[in-house]
Write an enzyme that holds these catalytic residues in place. Structure first.
Site, PDB file in Angstrom:
ATOM      1  N   GLY A  15      46.297  36.021  56.489  1.00  0.00           N
ATOM      2  CA  GLY A  15      46.352  34.574  56.246  1.00  0.00           C
ATOM      3  C   GLY A  15      47.413  34.238  55.233  1.00  0.00           C
ATOM      4  CG  ASN A  37      40.997  35.263  55.699  1.00  0.00           C
ATOM      5  OD1 ASN A  37      40.380  36.289  55.430  1.00  0.00           O
ATOM      6  ND2 ASN A  37      40.761  34.116  55.088  1.00  0.00           N
ATOM      7  CG  ASP A  38      43.253  40.314  57.019  1.00  0.00           C
ATOM      8  OD1 ASP A  38      43.090  39.522  56.061  1.00  0.00           O
ATOM      9  OD2 ASP A  38      44.348  40.850  57.278  1.00  0.00           O
TER      10      ASP A  38
END
Ligand SMILES: [Zn+2]
Length: 327
Positions: free
Chosen positions: A73, A112-113
């Protein structure tokens, strides 16, 4: 396929990974391609779409099975727009979900991760059946996610829970985000590397230089020096650990979690960084919230991104009956 499945995508700066993942965690048809980030967003999204279509065809996945994508992100999971990401040059306000849906003709969820990682730990990892979780991914940078009473906490635009940019020292080192004294500027892979490179140019850097030889210095070399008793390396990791402990203390005070899960490559330093973190944490947290809380290392390993993406799709499209997460 008896159990529910989703298509999971782990988008990284180096590789794109795609797999079919079942609700119990079975991973099928895992495949990967180099991201080729230098080709720009349209080419990368095209590559992801083609890979999804290929994996779906190979695995015989039904047309209504959704896709979950874990991406670096900052990005907005509500609008599906990736605002910017340092690992993917040229990405600026890319309408990712719109573009990918047009190629795969499926529902697509994006997050996002770090936030995906928190969801992945709850569905597939150490935090199963945990409703209050702080997840920290200590990698090159520091990401993470917060789950409170079963709900992912990510703010009005889904940009929240940037746990790595929690300020732990007002006069600390400069961070890549522009702020000063962030947790990430002390305890991330890049921060440890930068400080070690500095030490290696000084009289205290003999052992770091000797172990590194011709190689560039990285966190693993610092760890080896510390294990051999090098005081400068120990002091560096001690400072990183104390910063981590201060941040964890703040998270405990804010979220009253049942569990903190630590993932990412820097977590492999183990007690070299977690030892000082656990020593510092009590000074920065209320005893009643600390009591009964556990700290665990993630066990999802190389599948972290895929599991996180799968959990996101299960959550967003309600494929798992009785999922404790809701939005
Ligand atoms: Zn920062």
């Amino acid at each position: 396929m008896d159990e529910q499945h989703v298509l999971a995508v782990d988008l990284g700066g180096t590789n794109i990974r795609v797999a079919v993942i079942g609700e119990s965690g079975a991973v099928e048809n895992r495949t990967q391609l180099p991201t080729g980030a230098e080709d720009g967003p349209d080419a990368v999204i095209g590559r992801i779409g083609n890979l999804i279509n290929q994996v779906a065809a190979d695995a015989g996945v039904a047309a209504d099975v959704p896709v979950g994508v874990a991406s670096p992100g900052p990005l907005n999971p509500r609008s599906g727009v990736v605002h910017y990401t340092p690992n993917l040059p040229g990405w600026r306000d890319v309408p990712f979900v719109e573009k990918l849906s047009a190629i795969v003709h499926r529902d697509v969820a994006l997050a996002n991760d770090g936030n995906c990682g928190a969801l992945g730990e709850v569905q597939f990892g150490r935090a199963r059946n945990i409703k209050n979780l702080v997840y920290l991914a200590l990698g090159t940078g520091i990401g993470g996610g917060i789950i409170s009473e079963g709900v992912l906490i990510d703010g009005k635009n889904g940009l929240g829970a940037e746990v790595g940019h929690t300020v732990v020292a007002l006069d600390g080192p400069r961070c890549t985000c522009g702020s000063i004294g962030c947790l990430e500027a002390f305890a991330s892979g890049w921060a440890i590397q930068a400080e070690a490179e500095h030490i290696a140019t000084t009289a205290d850097g003999d052992m770091l230089r000797e172990i590194a030889g011709d190689r560039p210095i990285h966190a693993g070399i610092v760890a080896e020096a510390a294990r051999r008793g090098d005081l400068a390396a120990k002091a560096l990791l001690d400072r990183a650990g104390r910063a981590l402990g201060a941040a964890m203390g703040s998270f405990i005070n804010m979220f009253d979690p049942e569990m903190i899960v630590i993932g990412g490559g820097v977590a492999a330093l183990g007690d070299l960084i977690m030892g000082p973190a656990k020593l510092a944490m009590p000074s920065h947290s209320f005893i009643d919230m600390r009591a009964g809380m556990t700290i665990e290392y993630s066990a999802l390993g190389a599948h972290t991104g895929l599991y996180g993406a799968a959990a996101l799709a299960f959550v967003q499209f309600g494929k798992v009956e009785g999922s404790i997460i809701s939005r």
